[in-house]
Scaffold this active site. Sequence first.
Site, PDB file in Angstrom:
ATOM      1  N   GLY A   9      41.193  48.117  40.599  1.00 41.45           N
ATOM      2  CA  GLY A   9      42.146  49.217  40.487  1.00 41.45           C
ATOM      3  C   GLY A   9      41.795  50.148  39.333  1.00 41.45           C
ATOM      4  N   ASN A  10      41.165  49.574  38.293  1.00 39.12           N
ATOM      5  CA  ASN A  10      40.783  50.376  37.131  1.00 39.12           C
ATOM      6  C   ASN A  10      39.677  51.370  37.456  1.00 39.12           C
ATOM      7  OD1 ASN A  10      42.539  48.891  35.445  1.00 39.12           O
ATOM      8  ND2 ASN A  10      41.024  47.260  35.424  1.00 39.12           N
ATOM      9  N   LYS A 122      54.071  38.409  40.115  1.00 43.00           N
ATOM     10  CA  LYS A 122      53.198  39.590  40.004  1.00 43.00           C
ATOM     11  C   LYS A 122      54.002  40.780  39.468  1.00 43.00           C
ATOM     12  CE  LYS A 122      49.670  42.265  41.454  1.00 43.00           C
ATOM     13  NZ  LYS A 122      48.354  42.183  40.845  1.00 43.00           N
ATOM     14  N   LYS A 206      44.004  41.114  45.392  1.00 42.89           N
ATOM     15  CA  LYS A 206      42.892  41.708  46.142  1.00 42.89           C
ATOM     16  C   LYS A 206      41.601  40.891  46.003  1.00 42.89           C
ATOM     17  CE  LYS A 206      39.930  44.195  43.195  1.00 42.89           C
ATOM     18  NZ  LYS A 206      40.394  43.696  41.934  1.00 42.89           N
ATOM     19  N   LYS A 264      39.646  36.732  39.742  1.00 43.61           N
ATOM     20  CA  LYS A 264      38.257  37.076  40.100  1.00 43.61           C
ATOM     21  C   LYS A 264      37.374  35.830  40.084  1.00 43.61           C
ATOM     22  CE  LYS A 264      38.312  41.418  38.020  1.00 43.61           C
ATOM     23  NZ  LYS A 264      39.064  42.156  39.036  1.00 43.61           N
TER      24      LYS A 264
HETATM   25  P1  ADP Z   1      40.425  45.067  38.180  1.00 45.72           P
HETATM   26  O1  ADP Z   1      41.264  46.272  38.347  1.00 45.72           O
HETATM   27  O2  ADP Z   1      38.977  45.369  38.229  1.00 45.72           O
HETATM   28  O3  ADP Z   1      40.836  43.919  39.062  1.00 45.72           O
HETATM   29  P2  ADP Z   1      41.539  43.567  35.933  1.00 45.72           P
HETATM   30  O4  ADP Z   1      42.209  44.273  34.815  1.00 45.72           O
HETATM   31  O5  ADP Z   1      42.404  42.821  36.901  1.00 45.72           O
HETATM   32  O6  ADP Z   1      40.628  44.642  36.660  1.00 45.72           O
HETATM   33  O7  ADP Z   1      40.447  42.546  35.370  1.00 45.72           O
HETATM   34  C1  ADP Z   1      39.447  42.969  34.459  1.00 45.72           C
HETATM   35  C2  ADP Z   1      39.915  42.774  33.026  1.00 45.72           C
HETATM   36  O8  ADP Z   1      39.996  41.375  32.729  1.00 45.72           O
HETATM   37  C3  ADP Z   1      39.002  43.295  31.961  1.00 45.72           C
HETATM   38  O9  ADP Z   1      39.221  44.656  31.700  1.00 45.72           O
HETATM   39  C4  ADP Z   1      39.333  42.421  30.744  1.00 45.72           C
HETATM   40  O10 ADP Z   1      40.174  43.105  29.856  1.00 45.72           O
HETATM   41  C5  ADP Z   1      40.119  41.254  31.327  1.00 45.72           C
HETATM   42  N1  ADP Z   1      39.646  39.914  30.938  1.00 45.72           N
HETATM   43  C6  ADP Z   1      40.477  38.895  30.671  1.00 45.72           C
HETATM   44  N2  ADP Z   1      39.788  37.772  30.391  1.00 45.72           N
HETATM   45  C7  ADP Z   1      38.473  38.090  30.491  1.00 45.72           C
HETATM   46  C8  ADP Z   1      37.260  37.337  30.326  1.00 45.72           C
HETATM   47  N3  ADP Z   1      37.272  36.020  30.041  1.00 45.72           N
HETATM   48  N4  ADP Z   1      36.091  37.984  30.492  1.00 45.72           N
HETATM   49  C9  ADP Z   1      36.068  39.297  30.804  1.00 45.72           C
HETATM   50  N5  ADP Z   1      37.189  40.062  30.974  1.00 45.72           N
HETATM   51  C10 ADP Z   1      38.377  39.474  30.831  1.00 45.72           C
HETATM   52 MG    MG Z   2      42.734  42.886  38.953  1.00 49.16          MG
END
Ligand code: ADP
Ligand code: MG
Length: 301
Positions: A9-10, A122, A206, A264
């Site tokens: 989403g980012n 959520k 997602k 993820k």
């Molecule tokens: P997306 O929109 O891509 O799903 P998210 O915000 O859900 O993005 O997930 C990515 C974010 O996860 C990163 O920006 C980071 O701040 C965070 N994050 C939390 N824990 C970790 C980790 N162990 N390693 C890397 N990123 C992490």
């Molecule tokens: Mg996410």
Amino acid sequence: MLIVAALGGNALLQRGERPGAQIQQHHVVDAVAQLAQLASGNELIVTHGNGPQVGLLALESASDTTLERPFPFDALGAQTQGMIGYWLVQALNNAVPSRDAVALVTQTVVGPDDPGFRHPTKFVGRGYEEDEARRRAMAGQWTIRQDGPLWRRVVASPEPLEVVEHATIESLVHAGTIVVCVGGGGVPVVRDQQGKLLGVEAVIDKDLATSLLARLVDADVVLFLTDVGGVFEDYGRPSERLLRSTRVEELRAHSFAAGSMGPKVEAACRFVEATGRRASIGSLDDVAGLLEGSTGTSVTK
Ligand code: ADP
Ligand code: MG
């Protein structure tokens, strides 16, 4: 190769940006410049998040006094799939004119008895002071929870069990079409006792839905594209370290942030466990490196 790429989403809206159409379309064009590199010589499925977009639509709907009740999340999810899908497909048409691209409104089946429905987790939409959150919760029949100093609405995030359109997605992608689908994890639906589909109030993760789709269409590799270089051990601490090449066993021995890196990692592990193939997590800025395995975190059995 059949590649499934999940766009965070980012990628569409960076933290703190106002959620207007123009800025998002601008980010989509940048993202597609990267995705286009994957399309060359490969079959490609693109999935995407919808967190900020669905949150905005929920707020707009809740503040519309002409409505008897706000739109439910299944309908809002479908709206975001249409809008984001349109942006992605148009950018793909312009970047990869030699290939067809389509966006499919996709439904994801969840279990009616999923524990997620009894314990919504959520967060959606913005945060409020406790009094106001309680007032809105009463009026809109929301469940709310504390998120840091503020209170926010929470909705159920049940486990994805089936992607209704997976066979169509598979035949389109094998015909060479680039398929955009499973936006926001898919529109959440349940099957009743007769097998009929019915939308429900939920938001599906997602990444988990992407992993499920990748298994159903027999993908060769799944890429989770986000705004960090990969999975870090001790993330945010001075001792943080990028995991470059890792195994399911090693990842399962750690715990990762719920709602961001956690899903993820879980999604990547599930794909790798089920197929013995590779999943990678990394930055949208170097998709070719991620595919090759020279950047990001690659997960193998
Ligand atoms: P997306 O929109 O891509 O799903 P998210 O915000 O859900 O993005 O997930 C990515 C974010 O996860 C990163 O920006 C980071 O701040 C965070 N994050 C939390 N824990 C970790 C980790 N162990 N390693 C890397 N990123 C992490
Ligand atoms: Mg996410």
